[in-house]
Design an enzyme around this catalytic site. Structure first.
Site, PDB file in Angstrom:
ATOM      1  N   GLU A 179       8.564  35.893  47.648  1.00  0.00           N
ATOM      2  CA  GLU A 179       7.190  36.147  47.226  1.00  0.00           C
ATOM      3  C   GLU A 179       7.129  36.557  45.752  1.00  0.00           C
ATOM      4  O   GLU A 179       6.236  36.129  45.011  1.00  0.00           O
ATOM      5  CB  GLU A 179       6.559  37.230  48.104  1.00  0.00           C
ATOM      6  CG  GLU A 179       6.494  36.895  49.580  1.00  0.00           C
ATOM      7  CD  GLU A 179       5.716  35.618  49.853  1.00  0.00           C
ATOM      8  OE1 GLU A 179       4.748  35.345  49.120  1.00  0.00           O
ATOM      9  OE2 GLU A 179       6.092  34.892  50.797  1.00  0.00           O
TER      10      GLU A 179
ATOM     11  N   ASP B  25      12.240  29.669  46.566  1.00  0.00           N
ATOM     12  CA  ASP B  25      13.449  29.811  47.388  1.00  0.00           C
ATOM     13  C   ASP B  25      14.682  29.995  46.507  1.00  0.00           C
ATOM     14  O   ASP B  25      15.532  30.871  46.759  1.00  0.00           O
ATOM     15  CB  ASP B  25      13.645  28.581  48.277  1.00  0.00           C
ATOM     16  CG  ASP B  25      12.651  28.513  49.418  1.00  0.00           C
ATOM     17  OD1 ASP B  25      11.931  29.508  49.641  1.00  0.00           O
ATOM     18  OD2 ASP B  25      12.599  27.470  50.095  1.00  0.00           O
TER      19      ASP B  25
END
Length: 519
Positions: free
Chosen positions: A377, A458
């Site tokens: 995030e 990611d």
């Protein structure tokens, strides 16, 4: 009952009409050789047998059908503009016309429905009986079988809801429902301040929104209390369900109502530059909502509590310091109040950045896994994905308002929906339907862009935590606990996925060794 089908293919300008009585089935223009084709050729339009039009009158109605291709010469050009008009009259009743706008909108609606149906079918067929190797340490055969059953059930429900929604829209459209509603609104607001265009617009659009909410309510109830209950997800009580809908309506009135009223007023009063004013006020509104949502709007639906002191909080703070990321706080959201599904998300800007973790996520994952999820995030923020999304949203809104300012002055758009008048507020609805094919294409491009951003986030998580295995395990657990489809079809992904399929994400992060670094 009257059924019809038609095919338009470019040919020389021709106007053909034929009156039918109580015939059961009458071909107006057919591909076979015969009188109608000869009649057309006599008018100087040979080779028109490429057009086919069939009319079936099962109810024995007296029909007057017309198919017209109208040529309009343009100045300064040797070209010809071609416009198709399809008109019919039932028992001397009100005439209905399908002009170019109507054909485009109808074709777009049907195309979107067919594409989604094809995508659903391909997606179901791509489901594999054998569990992918990467998930065998987290899944068992029973859970995997349940996930496929969940996929089939939700897909079928979605198809039924989509077909119902399209059918209702078409029936309302071709029955003259938009014009009928406008007539009612005008009669309700005759005289005084209530007769102002803005007031009428709020009532007109509000009525359509309420109708849509009512029609979708049975599907929401079935999805929540039957499907989600069957698969062990639902924790929503009837009281919470009703409260959520009522709060949503109140927010739409308090926030959306004034914004829409302002947009209507600008288009009514500010002339050619109205779209610029609307763009500006909408952009400001979007930015304001970004700030107030975490503090005042989201707490209306869920309870947010600061993360308790302990190992998880210490690890998160250490990681945030390592990547030079200032946090206003990490909060736990009571997601279990409505569902057993897990998630995490990022909100806020500047010094007011917040991370929210579902309580269900914390219960099912280790500290290391949770840190990698939070790192993902934060990666969205560090890679400026949040800012990119905001800019795209604002630019997209500006383009929409500009195009809207053009088409609001096209009477043909209103004629497509059988309107007696050309009220601005109705034009908003009609333009939305007209723009749908472009919006569909743009959504495919946007989804591809968002999937790329997910890969970047990611990689950021893996590189900055040095925990590729922990992040992959977190993704696997999220997939298992949410019964995610592990093998979606690429076409379905292109149309619907803002995140890459989890299997591809895992294979990508496994290729990253990742070392903890300070950014």
């Amino acid at each position: 009952m009257v059924t019809f089908n038609y095919v338009f293919i470019l040919c020389p300008p021709v106007l053909v009409s034929r009156r039918t009585g109580n015939d059961a089935c009458v071909p107006l223009i057919s591909g076979a050789s015969g009188k109608t084709q000869s009649e057309i050729q006599e008018k100087g339009s040979p080779g028109v047998d490429v057009i086919r039009f069939d009319v079936m009158n099962e109810a024995g109605l007296d029909l007057n059908w017309t198919l017209a291709k109208i040529a309009k010469p343009q100045a300064k050009q040797a070209r010809t503009w071609v416009r198709y008009r399809f008109a019919w009259r039932l028992n001397e009743g009100e005439q209905r016309t399908m002009n170019s706008y109507a054909v485009i909108i109808l074709a777009a609606l049907l195309l979107e429905y067919v594409l989604n149906l094809v995508a659903d079918t391909l997606n179901l067929r791509s489901a594999r009986n054998q569990l992918p190797t990467e998930f065998r340490d987290v899944y068992d055969s029973e859970t995997y079988s349940t996930s496929q059953d969940y996929l089939r059930t939700t897909t079928k429900c979605g198809q039924i809801e989509g077909a119902f929604g399209l059918l209702v829209l078409l029936l309302f459209w071709f029955a003259g429902g938009f014009n009928g509603l406008d007539r009612l609104v005008v009669s309700w607001t005759a005289g005084g301040w209530a007769g102002h265009m803005v007031v009428r617009g709020l009532i007109f659009v509000g009525t359509l929104m309420v109708a849509r909410l009512v029609l979708s309510l049975p599907f929401d109830i079935y999805s929540t209390f039957v499907i989600e209950e069957r698969f062990g997800f639902n924790k929503t009580t009837p009281a919470t369900f009703v409260a959520d809908r009522l709060k949503g309506i109140v927010l739409a009135i308090l926030l959306g109502g004034p914004l829409f009223a302002a947009v209507l007023w600008f288009f009514h009063a500010m002339g050619d530059l109205a779209w610029l004013y609307c763009w500006g006020i909408t952009a400001v509104f979007t930015l304001v909502v970004q700030f107030i949502a975490p503090r005042w709007i989201m707490p209306l639906f869920n309870k947010f509590t600061p993360l308790e002191d302990g190992e998880l909080k210490d690890e998160i703070n250490d990681y945030a310091d390592d990547v030079d990321f200032s946090l206003e706080g990490v909060y736990v959201m009571d997601g279990s109040r409505r569902s057993t599904k897990s998630n995490a998300f990022f909100t806020g800007f500047g010094k007011h950045k917040r991370i929210a973790l579902f309580d269900t996520l914390i219960k099912k994952h280790s500290v290391r896994e949770l840190v990698t999820v939070l790192a993902h995030e934060i990666g969205h923020y560090k890679k400026k994905h949040i800012l990119q999304g905001l800019v795209i949203s604002i630019v997209h809104t500006g383009v929409l308002f500009f195009l809207l300012s053009i088409f609001l002055h096209h009477e043909g758009l209103f004629e497509a929906f059988y309107m007696d008048r050309t009220p601005i507020y109705a034009g908003f609805i009609f333009f939305g339907l007209l723009f749908s094919p472009i919006e569909m294409v743009l959504s495919v491009v946007l989804h591809a862009f968002l999937r790329r951003n997910e890969y970047e986030a990611d990689r950021f998580a893996v590189d900055t935590t040095g925990s590729a295995e922990a992040f992959a395990t977190a993704l696997k657990k999220l997939s298992r606990d949410n019964l995610v489809n592990l093998t979606p079809h690429p076409f379905y992904v292109a149309l619907n996925y803002s995140h890459p399929p989890v299997l591809k994400r895992i294979r990508a992060v496994k290729g990253n060794t990742g070392k903890r670094v300070r950014c």
